[in-house]
Motif scaffolding. Structure first.
Motif, short mmCIF file in Angstrom:
data_model
loop_
_atom_site.label_atom_id
_atom_site.label_comp_id
_atom_site.label_asym_id
_atom_site.label_seq_id
_atom_site.Cartn_x
_atom_site.Cartn_y
_atom_site.Cartn_z
N PRO A 41 -3.02 -13.18 20.57
CA PRO A 41 -3.73 -11.89 20.53
C PRO A 41 -3.87 -11.38 19.10
CG PRO A 41 -1.98 -11.89 22.20
CD PRO A 41 -1.79 -13.12 21.38
N LEU A 42 -4.97 -10.74 18.84
CA LEU A 42 -5.25 -10.26 17.50
C LEU A 42 -4.14 -9.35 16.98
CD1 LEU A 42 -7.55 -10.67 15.48
CD2 LEU A 42 -8.66 -8.63 16.41
N GLN A 120 -3.60 -12.44 4.55
CA GLN A 120 -5.02 -12.52 4.28
C GLN A 120 -5.84 -12.68 5.56
OE1 GLN A 120 -6.55 -14.59 0.93
NE2 GLN A 120 -4.88 -13.96 -0.42
N PHE A 121 -5.31 -13.43 6.52
CA PHE A 121 -5.97 -13.49 7.83
C PHE A 121 -6.05 -12.09 8.43
CE2 PHE A 121 -5.46 -18.18 8.32
CZ PHE A 121 -6.68 -18.46 8.93
N VAL A 122 -4.94 -11.37 8.42
CA VAL A 122 -4.92 -10.03 9.00
C VAL A 122 -5.93 -9.11 8.31
CG1 VAL A 122 -3.51 -7.96 9.32
CG2 VAL A 122 -2.55 -10.20 9.86
N ARG A 123 -5.99 -9.18 6.98
CA ARG A 123 -6.94 -8.34 6.25
C ARG A 123 -8.38 -8.73 6.59
NH1 ARG A 123 -2.92 -8.85 2.35
NH2 ARG A 123 -4.01 -10.35 0.99
N VAL A 128 -13.48 -7.29 9.22
CA VAL A 128 -14.58 -7.58 10.13
C VAL A 128 -14.60 -6.55 11.26
CG1 VAL A 128 -15.44 -9.24 11.82
CG2 VAL A 128 -14.71 -10.02 9.57
N GLY A 129 -13.43 -6.19 11.76
CA GLY A 129 -13.38 -5.17 12.81
C GLY A 129 -13.97 -3.85 12.36
N PHE A 157 -14.46 -12.35 17.02
CA PHE A 157 -15.60 -11.43 16.88
C PHE A 157 -16.92 -12.17 17.15
CE2 PHE A 157 -12.19 -10.09 14.03
CZ PHE A 157 -11.99 -8.77 14.45
N PRO A 158 -17.12 -12.66 18.38
CA PRO A 158 -18.31 -13.48 18.65
C PRO A 158 -19.62 -12.72 18.52
CG PRO A 158 -17.16 -12.92 20.69
CD PRO A 158 -16.27 -12.50 19.56
N GLU A 159 -19.56 -11.39 18.53
CA GLU A 159 -20.77 -10.60 18.34
C GLU A 159 -21.24 -10.60 16.89
OE1 GLU A 159 -17.34 -7.60 17.93
OE2 GLU A 159 -17.74 -9.56 18.84
#
Length: 225
Positions: A41-42, A120-123, A128-129, A157-159
């Protein structure tokens, strides 16, 4: 060799493409995406242990495959990043027993390197969110795993992203759709540019990302035959 298709050919191919032929693959892709969201989960990324991320660790997790294994080998319908060097994962445990780290992480202990990479992944996910796509370009470590990072962004974020991750393929598809491709752009930026071009063309109105991806590869595959 220049990759160019006449615009009427693209329009004709899109009009003739039977989107129902990719329904099953699209359903499989969504099932795989739900698997990733369920196992990773994100909101848990900020505390994810290294044992749940990296390939090649001596003891397999009882919680299932690691994130990198799932993304490379367990989610083919989401778009492939399989093959080539494990360096695409930015850090991994080599069969020699050593940790292999991307250039910005070298010299760090594995846990320290993981905390930097994870951060860095989290950022990137947060940016993007929030709709700040340009901020991802500033995350230097992620540039050493563009295919994995782009697939990760497209999964969560497939949109905002298409399920296409190879930089060269993205550049060729951008050219195909009449855009100008930047050779030094990271894959996620090229992906966003391709999505903009797709959304600007009426022949793709109502198409899903999966339909676009499969149409482009079936009709205009840039890979060597």
């Amino acid at each position: 060799m220049t990759f160019v298709a006449d615009e009427p050919d693209l329009q004709a191919a899109a009009s003739q493409f039977d989107r129902s032929t990719v329904t099953e693959a699209g359903t499989a892709a969504e099932d795989e995406r739900k698997q990733v969201l369920s196992q990773f989960p994100l909101e848990t990324w900020a505390t994810m242990p290294l044992s749940r991320y990296a390939l090649g660790q001596p003891a397999l997790s009882t919680d299932g495959p690691t994130y990198c294994r799932l993304m490379e080998f367990g989610t083919p319908n989401l778009g492939s990043i399989k093959g080539g060097s494990a360096a695409k994962h930015i850090m991994y445990h080599h069969n020699s027993g050593e940790w292999r780290l991307a250039a910005p992480l070298r010299g760090m202990e594995p846990q320290e390197a993981w905390e930097e990479l994870r951060g860095q992944f989290v950022r990137a996910f947060e940016a993007v969110g929030a709709g700040d796509f340009d901020a991802v370009d500033d995350l230097e470590v992620l540039r050493f795993g563009p295919a994995l990072v782009t697939k990760s962004l497209a999964t969560y974020f497939p949109e905002h992203f298409l399920p296409i991750y190879a930089a060269e393929h993205l550049r060729r598809f951008i050219t195909l759709l009449g855009g100008s491709a930047q050779t030094d752009a990271p894959a996620w930026r090229s992906n966003r540019r391709l999505l903009e071009l797709v959304r600007s063309r009426p022949e793709f109105d109502g198409w899903s990302g999966q339909e676009v991806m499969r149409f482009l590869y079936l009709g205009f595959d840039p890979r060597p035959r």
